[in-house]
Design a protein around this motif. Structure first.
Motif, PDB file in Angstrom:
ATOM      1  N   SER A   1     -10.414   9.829 -18.012  1.00 33.02           N
ATOM      2  CA  SER A   1     -10.935   8.619 -17.489  1.00 33.02           C
ATOM      3  C   SER A   1      -9.649   8.147 -16.766  1.00 33.02           C
ATOM      4  CB  SER A   1     -11.526   7.756 -18.367  1.00 33.02           C
ATOM      5  OG  SER A   1     -10.574   7.322 -19.359  1.00 33.02           O
ATOM      6  N   LYS A   2      -8.561   8.640 -16.689  1.00 38.04           N
ATOM      7  CA  LYS A   2      -7.547   7.955 -15.860  1.00 38.04           C
ATOM      8  C   LYS A   2      -7.395   8.748 -14.554  1.00 38.04           C
ATOM      9  CE  LYS A   2      -4.150   6.032 -19.469  1.00 38.04           C
ATOM     10  NZ  LYS A   2      -5.189   6.236 -20.890  1.00 38.04           N
ATOM     11  N   GLY A   3      -6.434   9.515 -13.951  1.00 33.38           N
ATOM     12  CA  GLY A   3      -6.303   9.850 -12.910  1.00 33.38           C
ATOM     13  C   GLY A   3      -7.660  10.925 -12.333  1.00 33.38           C
TER      14      GLY A   3
ATOM     15  N   ALA B   1      -2.349  14.570  -6.298  1.00 30.33           N
ATOM     16  CA  ALA B   1      -1.268  14.679  -5.247  1.00 30.33           C
ATOM     17  C   ALA B   1      -1.357  13.559  -4.225  1.00 30.33           C
ATOM     18  CB  ALA B   1      -1.065  15.800  -4.578  1.00 30.33           C
ATOM     19  N   GLU B   2      -2.405  13.088  -3.869  1.00 31.57           N
ATOM     20  CA  GLU B   2      -2.888  11.910  -3.082  1.00 31.57           C
ATOM     21  C   GLU B   2      -2.514  10.679  -3.694  1.00 31.57           C
ATOM     22  OE1 GLU B   2      -6.903  12.128  -1.471  1.00 31.57           O
ATOM     23  OE2 GLU B   2      -6.826  13.977  -1.329  1.00 31.57           O
ATOM     24  N   ASP B   3      -2.659  10.399  -4.907  1.00 31.68           N
ATOM     25  CA  ASP B   3      -2.271   9.150  -5.777  1.00 31.68           C
ATOM     26  C   ASP B   3      -0.913   9.054  -5.747  1.00 31.68           C
ATOM     27  OD1 ASP B   3      -5.204   8.697  -6.064  1.00 31.68           O
ATOM     28  OD2 ASP B   3      -4.923   9.496  -8.135  1.00 31.68           O
ATOM     29  N   HIS B   4      -0.353  10.278  -5.875  1.00 29.85           N
ATOM     30  CA  HIS B   4       1.176  10.163  -5.994  1.00 29.85           C
ATOM     31  C   HIS B   4       1.732   9.933  -4.479  1.00 29.85           C
ATOM     32  CE1 HIS B   4       0.721  13.373  -9.316  1.00 29.85           C
ATOM     33  NE2 HIS B   4       0.332  12.263  -9.728  1.00 29.85           N
ATOM     34  N   ARG B   5       1.237  10.275  -3.626  1.00 29.92           N
ATOM     35  CA  ARG B   5       1.818   9.933  -2.274  1.00 29.92           C
ATOM     36  C   ARG B   5       1.560   8.776  -1.926  1.00 29.92           C
ATOM     37  NH1 ARG B   5      -1.047   9.347   2.026  1.00 29.92           N
ATOM     38  NH2 ARG B   5      -2.721  10.216   1.466  1.00 29.92           N
ATOM     39  N   ARG B   6       0.498   8.293  -2.402  1.00 32.05           N
ATOM     40  CA  ARG B   6      -0.067   6.568  -2.012  1.00 32.05           C
ATOM     41  C   ARG B   6       0.944   5.838  -2.894  1.00 32.05           C
ATOM     42  NH1 ARG B   6      -5.836   8.549  -1.666  1.00 32.05           N
ATOM     43  NH2 ARG B   6      -5.817   8.595   0.422  1.00 32.05           N
ATOM     44  N   ALA B   7       1.490   6.165  -4.107  1.00 33.91           N
ATOM     45  CA  ALA B   7       2.302   5.412  -4.891  1.00 33.91           C
ATOM     46  C   ALA B   7       3.722   5.203  -4.238  1.00 33.91           C
ATOM     47  CB  ALA B   7       2.407   5.789  -6.397  1.00 33.91           C
TER      48      ALA B   7
ATOM     49  N   ASP C   1     -13.063  20.000 -11.888  1.00 41.18           N
ATOM     50  CA  ASP C   1     -13.161  20.927 -10.831  1.00 41.18           C
ATOM     51  C   ASP C   1     -12.952  20.288  -9.351  1.00 41.18           C
ATOM     52  OD1 ASP C   1     -14.031  23.045 -12.252  1.00 41.18           O
ATOM     53  OD2 ASP C   1     -16.102  22.416 -12.330  1.00 41.18           O
ATOM     54  N   HIS C   2     -12.991  18.911  -9.351  1.00 40.82           N
ATOM     55  CA  HIS C   2     -13.059  18.235  -8.135  1.00 40.82           C
ATOM     56  C   HIS C   2     -12.026  17.148  -7.950  1.00 40.82           C
ATOM     57  CE1 HIS C   2     -16.858  19.811  -6.970  1.00 40.82           C
ATOM     58  NE2 HIS C   2     -17.410  19.778  -8.096  1.00 40.82           N
ATOM     59  N   HIS C   3     -11.303  16.931  -8.878  1.00 42.55           N
ATOM     60  CA  HIS C   3     -10.406  15.687  -8.964  1.00 42.55           C
ATOM     61  C   HIS C   3      -8.837  16.128  -9.200  1.00 42.55           C
ATOM     62  CE1 HIS C   3     -13.765  12.629  -9.127  1.00 42.55           C
ATOM     63  NE2 HIS C   3     -14.159  13.260  -8.322  1.00 42.55           N
ATOM     64  N   MET C   4      -8.690  17.345  -9.715  1.00 43.22           N
ATOM     65  CA  MET C   4      -7.394  17.587 -10.289  1.00 43.22           C
ATOM     66  C   MET C   4      -6.499  17.607  -8.974  1.00 43.22           C
ATOM     67  SD  MET C   4      -5.583  18.621 -13.085  1.00 43.22           S
ATOM     68  CE  MET C   4      -6.844  19.608 -14.188  1.00 43.22           C
ATOM     69  N   THR C   5      -6.679  18.457  -8.195  1.00 44.39           N
ATOM     70  CA  THR C   5      -5.661  18.550  -6.988  1.00 44.39           C
ATOM     71  C   THR C   5      -5.475  17.533  -6.402  1.00 44.39           C
ATOM     72  OG1 THR C   5      -7.439  19.524  -5.511  1.00 44.39           O
ATOM     73  CG2 THR C   5      -6.162  21.109  -6.950  1.00 44.39           C
ATOM     74  N   ARG C   6      -6.370  16.743  -6.226  1.00 40.33           N
ATOM     75  CA  ARG C   6      -6.229  15.227  -5.264  1.00 40.33           C
ATOM     76  C   ARG C   6      -5.143  14.303  -6.117  1.00 40.33           C
ATOM     77  NH1 ARG C   6      -7.441  11.067  -7.223  1.00 40.33           N
ATOM     78  NH2 ARG C   6      -7.025  10.260  -5.072  1.00 40.33           N
TER      79      ARG C   6
ATOM     80  N   VAL D   1       0.492  18.430 -11.816  1.00 41.09           N
ATOM     81  CA  VAL D   1       0.443  18.346 -10.130  1.00 41.09           C
ATOM     82  C   VAL D   1       2.011  17.982  -9.524  1.00 41.09           C
ATOM     83  CG1 VAL D   1      -0.472  17.126  -8.335  1.00 41.09           C
ATOM     84  CG2 VAL D   1      -2.150  17.904 -10.187  1.00 41.09           C
ATOM     85  N   ALA D   2       2.524  16.923 -10.225  1.00 37.54           N
ATOM     86  CA  ALA D   2       3.920  16.557  -9.726  1.00 37.54           C
ATOM     87  C   ALA D   2       4.797  17.623  -9.962  1.00 37.54           C
ATOM     88  CB  ALA D   2       4.323  15.149 -10.223  1.00 37.54           C
ATOM     89  N   LEU D   3       4.852  18.173 -10.883  1.00 34.05           N
ATOM     90  CA  LEU D   3       5.980  19.521 -11.054  1.00 34.05           C
ATOM     91  C   LEU D   3       5.484  20.720 -10.346  1.00 34.05           C
ATOM     92  CD1 LEU D   3       6.680  18.566 -14.751  1.00 34.05           C
ATOM     93  CD2 LEU D   3       8.193  17.993 -12.686  1.00 34.05           C
ATOM     94  N   ASP D   4       4.210  20.827 -10.177  1.00 32.95           N
ATOM     95  CA  ASP D   4       3.466  21.883  -9.253  1.00 32.95           C
ATOM     96  C   ASP D   4       3.584  23.276 -10.521  1.00 32.95           C
ATOM     97  OD1 ASP D   4       2.227  23.461  -7.475  1.00 32.95           O
ATOM     98  OD2 ASP D   4       3.881  24.313  -6.406  1.00 32.95           O
TER      99      ASP D   4
END
Length: 337
Positions: free
Chosen positions: A198-200, A252-258, A245-250, A177-180
């Motif tokens: 069980s991580k991100g 990027a939100e964790d990266h932005r918040r970090a 299905d539901h948590h992969m693209t999000r 996700v970070a490297l797109d």
């Protein structure tokens, strides 16, 4: 006091929707290869990482240990980064379970130093005890979750000179996700990869080891030898399917918040008090004078974090923390440090 848990991205709780999906999972005895949900998860992760087959295991450590037992023999030399999870965080399992020799190389780049890798490969071939495997970690947690991009992987594959490369991809999804890029691009040329659910991705448990059909067939035996043969595990596998299905693209939100957390700390505290390292994914590393004391002060203020062996505070963003929690955590950290 509201507690903000930044210890790890493993602390997430399954959402109501994930729980409902898991409750409806079709199951069978996976020991006989009859659990359709487990089989679906294994196929899905193998496809995402560009391999033929997958194997559902209980944890990332089990994935790593099964891979080592499958790809190396007792006494074999295996190259790892100096701060690798395989070395620092698996309680000596590589020696106990696989009886291999771990040879460390510098990982200041965020991955094993290619020149040192090449030197060891050449030296051990001359000694008639060739390096059996090179293990890399993507993302590289001790470097602050730094992703290993395709160019770096190609450089390492060249340094390996035909020696198989295994990827501990506990946070491979974050790297992609970070490297797109597609996760498979970050695995191309390697012999196998273990990816964590069980991580991100915030599933309740499990990792998937992916590789060739022949490799997975042998790995299945090693999983059984470690007590990891599964039965009606489809309930847990369904959590992984839902997460993909539901948590992969999000992520990027964790990266932005970090990045936001790091920015708030670094702009309000001098580097002599809290030296915040660069942030690439969902991990923030902070150098402080007394990390253990700082960890306790933060805990007293309701902010939980970990201390790495190098003496840095580690703050990890994840699905269960929103923007408000990040702002509150930053204010408490600034006030405590």
């Amino acid at each position: 006091m509201e507690v903000i848990d930044l210890r790890s991205d493993t602390v997430t709780k399954p959402s109501t929707a994930m729980r409902a999906f898991m409750m409806e999972a079709e199951v069978g005895d996976d020991g006989y290869g009859e659990d359709p949900s487990v089989a679906a998860l294994e196929r899905r992760v193998a496809e995402l990482t560009g391999f033929e087959a997958g194997l559902f295991v209980a944890s990332g450590t089990m994935g790593n240990q099964v891979a080592l037992r499958t790809l190396a023999q007792p006494g074999d030399p295996v190259i790892v980064a100096a701060r690798a999870h395989l070395l620092q965080f698996e309680a000596g399992a590589s020696a106990k379970n696989a009886s291999i020799q771990l040879l460390t190389v510098d990982d200041g780049l965020g991955y094993p130093d290619p020149s040192q890798v090449a030197d060891l490969v050449r030296q051990y071939r001359r000694l008639h005890n060739p390096i059996r495997l090179i293990a890399i970690e993507n993302t590289h947690m001790p470097s602050g979750g730094r992703p290993i991009d395709r160019d770096a992987l190609v450089t390492l594959l060249a340094a390996a000179d035909g020696t198989p490369v295994y990827i501990d991809g506990a946070r491979l999804w974050n790297a992609a996700v970070a490297l797109d890029v597609a996760p498979a691009l970050l695995c191309q040329g390697s012999v196998a990869v273990s990816t964590c659910l069980s991580k991100g991705l915030a599933a309740p448990m499990g990792s998937v080891l992916s590789g060739s059909t022949e490799f997975i067939s042998r790995a299945r035996v090693e999983r059984a030898r470690l007590g990891g043969r599964l039965r009606q595990a489809g309930i847990m596998a369904a959590g992984g399917l839902y997460a993909l299905d539901h948590h992969m693209t999000r992520l990027a939100e964790d990266h932005r918040r970090a990045q936001r957390l790091a920015s708030l700390i670094s702009t309000q505290l001098p580097a002599t008090t809290a030296d915040v390292q660069s942030v690439a994914t969902n991990i923030v590393l902070v150098k402080v004078k007394d990390p253990t004391e700082s960890q306790q002060r933060l805990a007293d203020q309701g902010v939980l974090c970990n201390v790495l062996p190098a003496g840095e505070l580690r703050l990890v963003t994840h699905r269960d923390l929103d923007d408000r929690a990040i702002e509150l955590a930053a204010s408490r950290i600034v006030a405590s440090l």
